[in-house]
Design a protein around this motif. Structure first.
Motif, PDB file in Angstrom:
ATOM      1  N   MET A 178       0.841  -1.173   0.000  1.00 10.63           N
ATOM      2  CA  MET A 178       0.000   0.000   0.000  1.00 10.63           C
ATOM      3  C   MET A 178       0.889   1.240   0.000  1.00 10.63           C
ATOM      4  N   SER A 179       0.463   2.254  -0.745  1.00 10.24           N
ATOM      5  CA  SER A 179       1.240   3.486  -0.851  1.00 10.24           C
ATOM      6  C   SER A 179       0.348   4.704  -0.677  1.00 10.24           C
ATOM      7  N   ASP A 180       0.831   5.664   0.068  1.00  5.28           N
ATOM      8  CA  ASP A 180       0.168   6.963   0.147  1.00  5.28           C
ATOM      9  C   ASP A 180       0.792   7.833  -0.923  1.00  5.28           C
ATOM     10  N   ILE A 181      -0.025   8.297  -1.859  1.00  2.00           N
ATOM     11  CA  ILE A 181       0.506   9.014  -3.018  1.00  2.00           C
ATOM     12  C   ILE A 181      -0.292  10.280  -3.318  1.00  2.00           C
ATOM     13  N   ARG A 182       0.318  11.139  -4.102  1.00  7.96           N
ATOM     14  CA  ARG A 182      -0.360  12.313  -4.647  1.00  7.96           C
ATOM     15  C   ARG A 182      -0.533  12.075  -6.140  1.00  7.96           C
ATOM     16  N   LEU A 183      -1.770  12.132  -6.588  1.00  6.40           N
ATOM     17  CA  LEU A 183      -2.105  12.009  -8.001  1.00  6.40           C
ATOM     18  C   LEU A 183      -2.214  13.413  -8.586  1.00  6.40           C
ATOM     19  N   ILE A 184      -1.594  13.631  -9.739  1.00  4.60           N
ATOM     20  CA  ILE A 184      -1.754  14.883 -10.461  1.00  4.60           C
ATOM     21  C   ILE A 184      -2.259  14.537 -11.850  1.00  4.60           C
ATOM     22  N   ALA A 185      -3.345  15.194 -12.247  1.00  3.78           N
ATOM     23  CA  ALA A 185      -3.966  14.930 -13.547  1.00  3.78           C
ATOM     24  C   ALA A 185      -4.262  16.246 -14.250  1.00  3.78           C
ATOM     25  N   ILE A 186      -4.227  16.191 -15.577  1.00  5.96           N
ATOM     26  CA  ILE A 186      -4.509  17.380 -16.380  1.00  5.96           C
ATOM     27  C   ILE A 186      -5.799  17.188 -17.159  1.00  5.96           C
ATOM     28  N   TRP A 187      -6.456  18.303 -17.405  1.00  3.47           N
ATOM     29  CA  TRP A 187      -7.645  18.317 -18.254  1.00  3.47           C
ATOM     30  C   TRP A 187      -7.156  18.214 -19.691  1.00  3.47           C
TER      31      TRP A 187
END
Length: 118
Positions: A1-10
């Motif tokens: 299990m990982s605590d992560i930050r997701l970054i997504a673009i439109w």
């Protein structure tokens, strides 16, 4: 299990409404059954923090009457994965995951995966 930050673009305009969400991932999926915190344009002049509810609703502020939602909880947690954000009942946009990083570090998902952390 990982605590992560997701970054997504439109996909229609990558410079507008960049989305970031802090979450827990397991086996390439969001494993966080609880509400998540995120923001659109977090580092810009028009930052809009939100709570991502378990049912996909995006809540901005109690005073904000907008009703957004997303299917990001169903998306695979990998670079290039796509999901939708609905701004109302009929208008939506496609988003694409461009970065996954371990929380508290500057490690990218590729570096973490090579060490077996994701």
């Amino acid at each position: 299990m990982s605590d992560i930050r997701l970054i997504a673009i439109w996909r229609d305009d990558p410079q507008v409404a960049r989305m970031q969400v802090d979450l827990r991932a397991e086996e390439g999926r969001i494993a966080s059954p609880w509400d998540l915190f995120g923001a659109f344009d977090a580092e810009g002049a028009s930052a809009r923090p939100f709570i991502l509810r378990r049912d996909g609703r995006i809540d901005f502020d109690a005073r904000c009457m907008e009703s957004w939602r997303t299917d990001v909880r169903d998306a695979e947690m990998k670079i290039g994965a796509r999901f939708k954000v609905w701004w109302n009942e009929t208008d939506c946009g496609d988003y694409e995951v461009v970065k996954l990083a371990a929380l508290g570090s500057r490690t990218t998902d590729a570096q973490a995966a090579s060490r077996g952390e994701m």
